[in-house]
Design a protein around this motif. Structure first.
Motif, short mmCIF file in Angstrom:
data_model
loop_
_atom_site.label_atom_id
_atom_site.label_comp_id
_atom_site.label_asym_id
_atom_site.label_seq_id
_atom_site.Cartn_x
_atom_site.Cartn_y
_atom_site.Cartn_z
N LEU A 1 0.83 -1.20 0.00
CA LEU A 1 0.00 0.00 0.00
C LEU A 1 0.86 1.25 0.00
N THR A 2 0.57 2.15 -0.94
CA THR A 2 1.31 3.42 -1.02
C THR A 2 0.32 4.59 -1.00
N PHE A 3 0.79 5.69 -0.47
CA PHE A 3 0.03 6.92 -0.38
C PHE A 3 0.75 7.97 -1.21
N THR A 4 0.00 8.66 -2.06
CA THR A 4 0.59 9.72 -2.88
C THR A 4 -0.14 11.01 -2.57
N ALA A 5 0.61 11.99 -2.07
CA ALA A 5 0.06 13.29 -1.69
C ALA A 5 0.38 14.33 -2.77
N LYS A 6 -0.23 15.50 -2.63
CA LYS A 6 -0.02 16.59 -3.60
C LYS A 6 1.36 17.21 -3.49
#
Length: 161
Positions: A128-133
């Motif tokens: 699981l990966t999270f990509t932010a602005k």
């Protein structure tokens, strides 16, 4: 609720203060897609609203979600990605617990993460990966995820050229 054959939910395009109530679609095992209102002051996904919707692959129009209550998408084992709105202020305990195929969370916030309760992303995919602005949002999310129990979260941000 007897919803064994329900495959799609398409909600009105416009709805102010829209709420999906507690356990509204819990256990709708054939449910594959949910399309939320595109225009709304706020959209709330209630406690256990879509729990055990094993075939749910997509939740569309998440831009106006302000709150995701505990267990809202728990054990939605076919869900692969989700976009968290910049309007989201809270994601409740176990909201995505057991979403074992959830691989990508896109974060539309440019600043801080919402309040994350315990085990929000427990028992999800190890990749699981999270990509932010941006870097500010990524740092805030990393901190919030650690506090919620996800200590090894992979959090990055979009690089614009």
């Amino acid at each position: 609720m007897n919803c064994a054959s329900l495959e799609k939910i398409i909600l009105p395009k416009e709805a102010d203060n829209f709420k999906i109530s507690r356990s509204a679609f819990e256990g709708c095992t054939a449910l594959e897609t949910v399309t939320l209102p595109k225009k709304s002051d706020s959209t709330t996904i209630g406690y256990r609203a879509f729990r055990d919707c094993k075939n749910l692959t997509a939740v569309n129009n998440t831009d106006n979600i302000t709150k995701i209550y505990g267990g809202a998408l728990r054990d939605c084992t076919s869900l692969k990605s989700f976009t968290v709105s910049d309007k989201t202020t809270m994601i409740g305990k176990n909201a995505f617990y057991g979403c074992k195929n959830l691989k990508t969370v896109t974060v539309n916030s440019k600043t801080k993460a919402p309040k994350l309760y315990a085990n929000v992303f427990a028992k999800t995919n190890s990749a699981l990966t999270f990509t932010a602005k941006n870097a500010t949002a990524a740092k805030s999310w990393k901190s919030a995820l650690t506090k919620s129990g996800l200590k090894n979260a992979k959090v990055g941000y979009m690089h614009y050229v």
